[in-house]
Write a protein that holds these residues in place. Structure first.
Motif, PDB file in Angstrom:
ATOM      1  N   ASN A  41     -10.054  -4.018  -8.520  1.00 24.22           N
ATOM      2  CA  ASN A  41      -8.667  -3.751  -8.148  1.00 24.22           C
ATOM      3  C   ASN A  41      -8.358  -2.271  -8.340  1.00 24.22           C
ATOM      4  OD1 ASN A  41      -7.916  -6.426  -7.446  1.00 24.22           O
ATOM      5  ND2 ASN A  41      -7.818  -6.927  -9.612  1.00 24.22           N
ATOM      6  N   ASN A  42      -7.316  -1.818  -7.665  1.00 18.62           N
ATOM      7  CA  ASN A  42      -6.789  -0.460  -7.809  1.00 18.62           C
ATOM      8  C   ASN A  42      -7.762   0.637  -7.378  1.00 18.62           C
ATOM      9  OD1 ASN A  42      -4.304  -1.458  -8.934  1.00 18.62           O
ATOM     10  ND2 ASN A  42      -5.476  -1.888 -10.785  1.00 18.62           N
ATOM     11  N   ALA A  60     -10.036  -7.096   1.300  1.00 20.61           N
ATOM     12  CA  ALA A  60      -8.607  -6.870   1.076  1.00 20.61           C
ATOM     13  C   ALA A  60      -7.920  -8.136   0.589  1.00 20.61           C
ATOM     14  CB  ALA A  60      -7.946  -6.355   2.361  1.00 20.61           C
ATOM     15  N   TYR A  63      -9.217  -8.296  -3.308  1.00 15.95           N
ATOM     16  CA  TYR A  63      -8.903  -7.241  -4.279  1.00 15.95           C
ATOM     17  C   TYR A  63      -7.555  -6.589  -3.989  1.00 15.95           C
ATOM     18  CZ  TYR A  63     -13.760  -7.681  -5.645  1.00 15.95           C
ATOM     19  OH  TYR A  63     -14.958  -8.182  -6.087  1.00 15.95           O
ATOM     20  N   ASN A  64      -6.859  -6.232  -5.055  1.00 13.09           N
ATOM     21  CA  ASN A  64      -5.614  -5.493  -4.954  1.00 13.09           C
ATOM     22  C   ASN A  64      -5.955  -4.005  -4.933  1.00 13.09           C
ATOM     23  OD1 ASN A  64      -2.944  -4.734  -4.940  1.00 13.09           O
ATOM     24  ND2 ASN A  64      -2.684  -4.999  -7.130  1.00 13.09           N
ATOM     25  N   SER A  65      -6.518  -3.565  -3.847  1.00 14.33           N
ATOM     26  CA  SER A  65      -6.917  -2.178  -3.629  1.00 14.33           C
ATOM     27  C   SER A  65      -6.414  -1.756  -2.259  1.00 14.33           C
ATOM     28  CB  SER A  65      -8.446  -2.039  -3.697  1.00 14.33           C
ATOM     29  OG  SER A  65      -8.907  -2.216  -5.014  1.00 14.33           O
ATOM     30  N   LYS A  66      -6.532  -0.460  -1.972  1.00 12.31           N
ATOM     31  CA  LYS A  66      -6.137   0.048  -0.657  1.00 12.31           C
ATOM     32  C   LYS A  66      -7.388   0.223   0.187  1.00 12.31           C
ATOM     33  CE  LYS A  66      -2.038   2.334  -2.334  1.00 12.31           C
ATOM     34  NZ  LYS A  66      -1.303   3.576  -2.485  1.00 12.31           N
ATOM     35  N   ASN A  90      -2.677  -4.646   2.526  1.00 10.57           N
ATOM     36  CA  ASN A  90      -3.338  -3.533   1.823  1.00 10.57           C
ATOM     37  C   ASN A  90      -4.463  -2.915   2.658  1.00 10.57           C
ATOM     38  OD1 ASN A  90      -4.757  -5.965   1.454  1.00 10.57           O
ATOM     39  ND2 ASN A  90      -5.618  -5.325  -0.496  1.00 10.57           N
TER      40      ASN A  90
END
Length: 170
Positions: A41-42, A60, A63-66, A90
């Motif tokens: 994440n991130n 996406a 995971y809490n990512s961009k 995201n």
């Protein structure tokens, strides 16, 4: 036919459904599992040559990512529309040649699967990938290998679907 025309006519990896992504087991694919080991994440993640965005949208959801996917083919349009339709917020998909892509962002993970193989000035492409990488970032590059073509002469290969076979043999 040039590479861009080929992938405009044969967007890779092709269409998929939200159900396929939700039920996808990354452990069943060695390459996808390898990528997954570097994701958390991130993070900021760049998928160069994302095609129809299967990997980008898959990760996406997980995971809490961009995630940013870039591809010069119509596949990027499919990926963008898929994310919008399925409320995957995201991701950002860019339809553009990688060499024209400009950003101040640095990425924690960069995925570049089967793209370098198609770029005559691959040294410049690798340099650009390295420039986009954050300190301590991970660059994952997959390339076609001539040994694969030799093995195919000795034994039949089951690609699992026609689009993958076309991509690997064209």
């Amino acid at each position: 036919m040039n590479v861009q025309e080929f992938y405009n006519q044969n967007p890779f990896p092709g269409p998929y459904s939200i159900g396929q992504l939700i039920n996808y087991n990354v452990k069943n694919n060695t390459y996808v599992n390898l990528i997954d080991q570097y994701l958390t994440n991130n993070q900021k993640v760049l998928d160069v040559g994302c095609g129809t965005g299967l990997l980008t949208n898959l990760f996406a959801l997980k995971y809490n990512s961009k995630f940013v996917g870039i591809d010069f083919s119509v596949g990027a349009d499919y990926a963008r529309e898929f994310a919008k339709t399925n409320s995957i917020t995201n991701t950002k998909f860019i339809k553009q040649d990688f060499f024209e892509y400009e950003t101040l962002d640095k990425f924690d993970v960069i995925i570049c699967q089967s793209v370098i193989t198609h770029i005559p000035n691959y040294v410049d492409a690798v340099d650009k990938l390295k420039d986009l990488l954050a300190p301590n970032g991970v660059l994952i590059v997959g390339v076609y290998n001539n040994w694969g073509n030799r093995v195919k002469k000795l034994m039949s290969v089951n690609y699992g679907n026609a689009r993958l076979a076309l991509d690997q043999t064209a």
